[in-house]
Motif scaffolding. Structure first.
Motif, PDB file in Angstrom:
ATOM      1  N   GLY A   1       0.811  -1.209   0.000  1.00 43.71           N
ATOM      2  CA  GLY A   1       0.000   0.000   0.000  1.00 43.71           C
ATOM      3  C   GLY A   1       0.845   1.260   0.000  1.00 43.71           C
ATOM      4  N   ALA A   2       1.977   1.219   0.720  1.00 41.08           N
ATOM      5  CA  ALA A   2       2.861   2.384   0.806  1.00 41.08           C
ATOM      6  C   ALA A   2       3.572   2.653  -0.516  1.00 41.08           C
ATOM      7  N   ILE A   3       3.732   1.641  -1.351  1.00 38.83           N
ATOM      8  CA  ILE A   3       4.298   1.857  -2.682  1.00 38.83           C
ATOM      9  C   ILE A   3       3.259   2.494  -3.602  1.00 38.83           C
ATOM     10  N   ILE A   4       2.027   2.036  -3.477  1.00 40.94           N
ATOM     11  CA  ILE A   4       0.954   2.526  -4.345  1.00 40.94           C
ATOM     12  C   ILE A   4       0.516   3.933  -3.969  1.00 40.94           C
ATOM     13  N   LEU A   5       0.447   4.225  -2.670  1.00 38.61           N
ATOM     14  CA  LEU A   5      -0.099   5.499  -2.195  1.00 38.61           C
ATOM     15  C   LEU A   5       0.593   6.733  -2.775  1.00 38.61           C
ATOM     16  N   PRO A   6       1.935   6.842  -2.739  1.00 38.28           N
ATOM     17  CA  PRO A   6       2.564   8.047  -3.318  1.00 38.28           C
ATOM     18  C   PRO A   6       2.313   8.178  -4.815  1.00 38.28           C
ATOM     19  N   ILE A   7       2.224   7.048  -5.509  1.00 37.10           N
ATOM     20  CA  ILE A   7       1.954   7.094  -6.944  1.00 37.10           C
ATOM     21  C   ILE A   7       0.550   7.629  -7.195  1.00 37.10           C
ATOM     22  N   VAL A   8      -0.411   7.138  -6.431  1.00 32.45           N
ATOM     23  CA  VAL A   8      -1.798   7.607  -6.567  1.00 32.45           C
ATOM     24  C   VAL A   8      -1.900   9.082  -6.196  1.00 32.45           C
ATOM     25  N   ALA A   9      -1.237   9.462  -5.100  1.00 34.69           N
ATOM     26  CA  ALA A   9      -1.288  10.868  -4.668  1.00 34.69           C
ATOM     27  C   ALA A   9      -0.649  11.777  -5.699  1.00 34.69           C
ATOM     28  N   GLY A  10       0.502  11.371  -6.232  1.00 34.95           N
ATOM     29  CA  GLY A  10       1.168  12.183  -7.248  1.00 34.95           C
ATOM     30  C   GLY A  10       0.343  12.300  -8.511  1.00 34.95           C
ATOM     31  N   ALA A  11      -0.301  11.195  -8.909  1.00 37.31           N
ATOM     32  CA  ALA A  11      -1.123  11.198 -10.119  1.00 37.31           C
ATOM     33  C   ALA A  11      -2.336  12.118  -9.975  1.00 37.31           C
ATOM     34  N   SER A  12      -2.820  12.286  -8.745  1.00 37.83           N
ATOM     35  CA  SER A  12      -3.989  13.139  -8.534  1.00 37.83           C
ATOM     36  C   SER A  12      -3.685  14.614  -8.803  1.00 37.83           C
ATOM     37  N   TYR A  13      -2.393  14.985  -8.806  1.00 37.55           N
ATOM     38  CA  TYR A  13      -2.006  16.367  -9.079  1.00 37.55           C
ATOM     39  C   TYR A  13      -1.731  16.617 -10.558  1.00 37.55           C
ATOM     40  N   MET A  14      -1.728  15.567 -11.349  1.00 34.37           N
ATOM     41  CA  MET A  14      -1.461  15.728 -12.781  1.00 34.37           C
ATOM     42  C   MET A  14      -2.685  16.321 -13.472  1.00 34.37           C
ATOM     43  N   MET A  15      -2.525  17.511 -14.015  1.00 33.31           N
ATOM     44  CA  MET A  15      -3.646  18.185 -14.675  1.00 33.31           C
ATOM     45  C   MET A  15      -3.106  19.181 -15.695  1.00 33.31           C
ATOM     46  N   PRO A  16      -3.737  19.272 -16.838  1.00 35.77           N
ATOM     47  CA  PRO A  16      -3.271  20.200 -17.882  1.00 35.77           C
ATOM     48  C   PRO A  16      -3.201  21.648 -17.425  1.00 35.77           C
ATOM     49  N   ALA A  17      -4.045  22.009 -16.450  1.00 41.15           N
ATOM     50  CA  ALA A  17      -4.060  23.392 -15.974  1.00 41.15           C
ATOM     51  C   ALA A  17      -2.776  23.753 -15.228  1.00 41.15           C
ATOM     52  N   ARG A  18      -2.023  22.755 -14.785  1.00 39.46           N
ATOM     53  CA  ARG A  18      -0.748  22.979 -14.101  1.00 39.46           C
ATOM     54  C   ARG A  18       0.353  22.267 -14.890  1.00 39.46           C
ATOM     55  N   PRO A  19       0.879  22.896 -15.933  1.00 36.14           N
ATOM     56  CA  PRO A  19       1.852  22.233 -16.809  1.00 36.14           C
ATOM     57  C   PRO A  19       3.068  21.667 -16.083  1.00 36.14           C
ATOM     58  N   ALA A  20       3.502  22.327 -15.024  1.00 32.54           N
ATOM     59  CA  ALA A  20       4.685  21.849 -14.302  1.00 32.54           C
ATOM     60  C   ALA A  20       4.419  20.543 -13.562  1.00 32.54           C
ATOM     61  N   TRP A  21       3.157  20.216 -13.360  1.00 31.33           N
ATOM     62  CA  TRP A  21       2.792  18.978 -12.660  1.00 31.33           C
ATOM     63  C   TRP A  21       2.338  17.874 -13.619  1.00 31.33           C
ATOM     64  N   ASP A  22       2.001  18.251 -14.820  1.00 35.63           N
ATOM     65  CA  ASP A  22       1.316  17.329 -15.732  1.00 35.63           C
ATOM     66  C   ASP A  22       2.310  16.392 -16.424  1.00 35.63           C
ATOM     67  N   SER A  23       2.872  15.470 -15.642  1.00 36.81           N
ATOM     68  CA  SER A  23       3.855  14.534 -16.181  1.00 36.81           C
ATOM     69  C   SER A  23       3.913  13.286 -15.311  1.00 36.81           C
ATOM     70  N   PHE A  24       4.233  12.150 -15.927  1.00 35.11           N
ATOM     71  CA  PHE A  24       4.389  10.900 -15.187  1.00 35.11           C
ATOM     72  C   PHE A  24       5.533  10.992 -14.185  1.00 35.11           C
ATOM     73  N   THR A  25       6.418  11.961 -14.366  1.00 36.75           N
ATOM     74  CA  THR A  25       7.540  12.103 -13.447  1.00 36.75           C
ATOM     75  C   THR A  25       7.102  12.597 -12.068  1.00 36.75           C
TER      76      THR A  25
END
Length: 259
Positions: free
Chosen positions: A115-139
């Motif tokens: 769960g601890a491996i999945i959680l940061p990935i899910v949390a990071g993915a929730s910030y990916m949005m076109p409106a925030r170009p600096a966040w909108d990446s798999f990185t």
């Protein structure tokens, strides 16, 4: 965009908590860290709880969390369920590790790690949005996971070495007879994981910075100049490079030298 402090606190504590749980999960697989797993698991649970409370404050009203559940496909809903799963697994792990039930403790320790491996990935993915170009990446989710591993591994390793030093000082008294022992193998594995954590942090940060530099469709919000000498320069060079990278690396180097 103003700094959203509740989200910042949530992200940092979530990462540290996840890193500690991954550290402990590896320890369960290897049969190590039995003397420190209760304290570290409890620490991870507390960090996750505080981070969750900080995240809830960002909503303005706590009842808005129930509205999030109405959209099961949203990133925030997935994040909420991931936090709940990790929290429940960690709570059970804390209870079991206190009483030392070998089989169930190992199972729930590994479940908490997954769960601890999945959680940061899910949390990071929730910030990916076109409106925030600096966040909108798999990185971004990759950076959430990598920096979380860095923070958690270094913190957990520091605790292992502190526990070992305390046990060594108590060796002359009666307390050593009942104290759980931190073995040399525990210290060696903790040192290895701490080094891995630092490497992960540096690697994912470099990947993210390289992506910013090479990303198509340039946008002012993800300009390299913001990091090099712009409005984000102080935060980047002091908080990320000096404190987040050089500091842990120096601590790991010193601990390895003193072993």
């Amino acid at each position: 965009m103003a700094v959203q402090w509740p989200l910042l606190i949530f992200s940092v504590l979530l990462g540290a908590s996840s890193g500690i749980l991954i550290f402990l999960g590896i320890g369960e697989i290897k049969g190590k860290f039995k003397s420190v797993r209760f304290a570290l698991a409890l620490t991870a649970l507390i960090l996750l709880a505080i981070g969750g409370c900080a995240s809830a404050l960002h909503l303005g009203h706590i009842d808005r969390a129930f509205y999030i559940l109405g959209n099961m496909g949203s990133g925030l809903s997935k994040e909420l369920f991931a936090v709940a799963f990790v929290g429940i697994m960690t709570l059970i792990y804390v209870i079991l590790s206190r009483k030392d039930y070998p089989g169930p403790t190992k199972v729930f320790g590994i479940l908490a790690m997954i769960g601890a491996i999945i959680l940061p990935i899910v949390a990071g993915a929730s910030y990916m949005m076109p409106a925030r170009p600096a966040w909108d990446s798999f990185t971004l989710p990759l950076m959430f996971l990598g920096t979380g591993i860095g923070m958690g591994f270094v913190l957990a390793a520091a605790f292992v070495f502190t526990k070992a030093d305390s046990a060594k000082k108590a060796a002359e008294g009666d307390a050593a007879k009942t104290a759980l022992v931190v073995t040399d193998d525990d210290k060696k594995l903790a040192m290895t994981l701490a080094l891995v954590g630092v490497v992960c942090s540096v690697a994912v940060m470099l990947i993210y910075v390289i992506w910013i530099a090479m990303a198509p469709h340039p946008d002012p919000s993800r300009s390299m100049m913001r990091l090099a000498g712009g409005d984000l320069a102080v935060a980047f060079w002091v908080c990320v490079v000096l404190i987040g990278m050089a500091g842990p690396l120096a601590l790991v180097w010193k601990a390895n030298k003193d072993m």
